[in-house]
Design a protein around this motif. Structure first.
Motif, PDB file in Angstrom:
ATOM      1  N   THR A 237       0.834  -1.338   0.124  1.00  0.00           N
ATOM      2  CA  THR A 237      -0.210   0.090   0.047  1.00  0.00           C
ATOM      3  C   THR A 237       0.822   1.265   0.060  1.00  0.00           C
ATOM      4  O   THR A 237       2.119   1.339   0.399  1.00  0.00           O
ATOM      5  N   VAL A 238       0.492   2.419  -0.349  1.00  0.00           N
ATOM      6  CA  VAL A 238       0.693   3.631  -0.095  1.00  0.00           C
ATOM      7  C   VAL A 238       0.264   4.016   1.199  1.00  0.00           C
ATOM      8  O   VAL A 238      -0.479   3.591   1.761  1.00  0.00           O
ATOM      9  N   VAL A 239       0.793   5.283   1.583  1.00  0.00           N
ATOM     10  CA  VAL A 239       0.160   5.966   2.578  1.00  0.00           C
ATOM     11  C   VAL A 239      -1.413   6.845   2.363  1.00  0.00           C
ATOM     12  O   VAL A 239      -1.184   7.543   1.336  1.00  0.00           O
ATOM     13  N   THR A 240      -2.013   6.763   2.971  1.00  0.00           N
ATOM     14  CA  THR A 240      -3.318   7.398   2.875  1.00  0.00           C
ATOM     15  C   THR A 240      -3.961   8.103   4.205  1.00  0.00           C
ATOM     16  O   THR A 240      -3.712   7.374   5.213  1.00  0.00           O
ATOM     17  N   PRO A 241      -4.780   8.915   4.120  1.00  0.00           N
ATOM     18  CA  PRO A 241      -5.193   9.720   5.516  1.00  0.00           C
ATOM     19  C   PRO A 241      -6.072   8.342   6.081  1.00  0.00           C
ATOM     20  O   PRO A 241      -6.184   8.280   7.361  1.00  0.00           O
ATOM     21  N   ASP A 242      -6.785   7.783   5.316  1.00  0.00           N
ATOM     22  CA  ASP A 242      -7.686   6.521   5.970  1.00  0.00           C
ATOM     23  C   ASP A 242      -6.708   5.549   6.783  1.00  0.00           C
ATOM     24  O   ASP A 242      -7.146   5.115   7.942  1.00  0.00           O
ATOM     25  N   LEU A 243      -5.698   5.220   6.158  1.00  0.00           N
ATOM     26  CA  LEU A 243      -4.770   4.208   6.690  1.00  0.00           C
ATOM     27  C   LEU A 243      -4.152   4.820   8.010  1.00  0.00           C
ATOM     28  O   LEU A 243      -3.954   4.086   9.141  1.00  0.00           O
ATOM     29  N   ILE A 244      -3.675   6.137   8.009  1.00  0.00           N
ATOM     30  CA  ILE A 244      -3.100   6.769   9.039  1.00  0.00           C
ATOM     31  C   ILE A 244      -4.322   6.666  10.097  1.00  0.00           C
ATOM     32  O   ILE A 244      -3.937   6.380  11.406  1.00  0.00           O
ATOM     33  N   GLU A 245      -5.610   7.070   9.710  1.00  0.00           N
ATOM     34  CA  GLU A 245      -6.443   7.154  10.932  1.00  0.00           C
ATOM     35  C   GLU A 245      -6.761   5.714  11.624  1.00  0.00           C
ATOM     36  O   GLU A 245      -6.632   5.579  12.975  1.00  0.00           O
ATOM     37  N   GLN A 246      -6.839   4.759  10.849  1.00  0.00           N
ATOM     38  CA  GLN A 246      -7.335   3.377  11.348  1.00  0.00           C
ATOM     39  C   GLN A 246      -5.889   2.851  12.018  1.00  0.00           C
ATOM     40  O   GLN A 246      -6.226   2.273  13.219  1.00  0.00           O
ATOM     41  N   ALA A 247      -4.757   3.163  11.572  1.00  0.00           N
ATOM     42  CA  ALA A 247      -3.532   2.366  12.088  1.00  0.00           C
ATOM     43  C   ALA A 247      -3.312   3.287  13.576  1.00  0.00           C
ATOM     44  O   ALA A 247      -2.851   2.606  14.451  1.00  0.00           O
ATOM     45  N   THR A 248      -3.619   4.590  13.486  1.00  0.00           N
ATOM     46  CA  THR A 248      -3.526   5.264  14.948  1.00  0.00           C
ATOM     47  C   THR A 248      -4.296   4.917  15.826  1.00  0.00           C
ATOM     48  O   THR A 248      -4.035   4.778  17.051  1.00  0.00           O
TER      49      THR A 248
END
Ligand SMILES: O=c1ccn([C@@H]2O[C@@H]3COP(=O)(O)O[C@H]3[C@H]2O)c(=O)[nH]1
Length: 288
Positions: free
Chosen positions: A189-200
């Motif tokens: 994957t690349v980094v996305t705002p959604d991925l940042i939100e869920q992983a955080t």
């Protein structure tokens, strides 16, 4: 010829098998072995579950297409028949992640092993006549639980988010909670705002993430990109993970980046960030 191309790895075969069998993981910990590329084996929890993500343990890509640029540079640390695990997780359909020859070998040698694969691509497993009772279709956000392990698939963007007509993501990462130790395997994957939100929200103790990036030359040859070493480091730090483990850099010479760039970038920008770079076949014991 193939033998000359292959680079040494840390451990393999019988010696690796014995190590996996003999490793007793203390409470609050997990053991992780690299299998090369995005492949990892994870052991832990009260039932000593062994979970494997994206095993590519054959030469099937180059055997099927001798002209491919995706020729292995490291040997498989184990054969498919040697991979004795409770559950195999597959992040997406590319042959270096969902290798049907590996899956077939594992499934025939170990009739109890279950296979979790993106719901969008479980049809590919029917090609190798894998019993449907052994397949768990993975859908983003739909939790899968067994024996003290909780797995939450999360959609990834292998440059783009893609899904089938039912809305099931093509590319998955996995939030894996083994008895309170939280591991995030991002998949490709690349980094996305959604991925940042869920992983955080997940707050992983350990995050395994690709660093090979992408560029014009590779995209024009049809190679789909991932986060690069800078993005991987920034992402790992931003989500608050304790230990970063770079992956996807050791298998194919035409689609990798130097892990020392990742280390150098951390050294200069996040000197307090913990990381571990693994050789294929190496064991990492993580304690919370
Ligand atoms: O069966 C295959 C095997 C490989 N590939 C390409 O090779 C790349 C290898 O790295 P990656 O896993 O990040 O992405 C893969 C794709 O771009 C493919 O399209 N289909």
């Amino acid at each position: 010829m193939v033998k000359e191309r292959l680079r040494p790895i840390y451990n393999s075969g019988d010696s690796l098998l014995k190590e996996i069998q003999r490793t007793i993981v203390p409470e609050g910990g997990v053991a992780v072995w690299s299998l090369g590329q995005a492949g990892v084996l994870i052991k832990g929890g009260i039932f000593e579950e062994i979970i494997c993500v994206d095993p590519y343990l054959t030469f099937s890509i180059e055997l099927e297409d001798p002209d491919t640029e995706f020729k292995r540079e490291i040997p498989p640390p184990l054969s498919p028949q040697e991979l004795d695990v409770n559950t195999v997780l597959i992040t997406h359909f590319h042959g270096d992640h969902m290798d049907l020859t590996t899956i077939k070998g594992v499934s025939q040698a170990h009739p109890e092993t279950k296979f979790v694969a993106p719901a969008s691509h479980v049809h590919m497993l029917h090609e190798i006549e894998l019993d449907v009772k052994r397949i768990i279709p993975a859908k983003q956000q739909q939790v899968i639980s067994f024996n003290g392990v909780t797995i939450t698939p999360v959609a990834g963007a292998h440059t783009e988010y893609e899904m089938d007509q039912e809305g099931h993501a093509y590319y998955l990462g996995f939030f894996i909670d083994i008895n309170g130790v939280r591991i995030f395997h991002t998949g490709d994957t690349v980094v996305t705002p959604d991925l940042i939100e869920q992983a955080t929200k997940f707050q992983p103790h350990v995050t395994l993430l690709p660093i090979n990036g992408g560029d014009y030359a590779r995209t024009s040859r049809g190679i789909v990109g991932n986060m690069n070493f800078r993005e991987a480091a920034d992402f790992g730090v931003e989500i608050g993970t304790d230990l970063l483990v770079p992956i996807h850099f050791d298998m194919f010479s035409k689609n990798r980046d130097n892990p020392s760039y990742f280390v150098d970038y951390l050294f200069h920008n996040y000197p307090g960030q913990k990381f571990h770079m693994m050789s294929a076949g190496e064991r990492l014991i993580y304690l919370k």
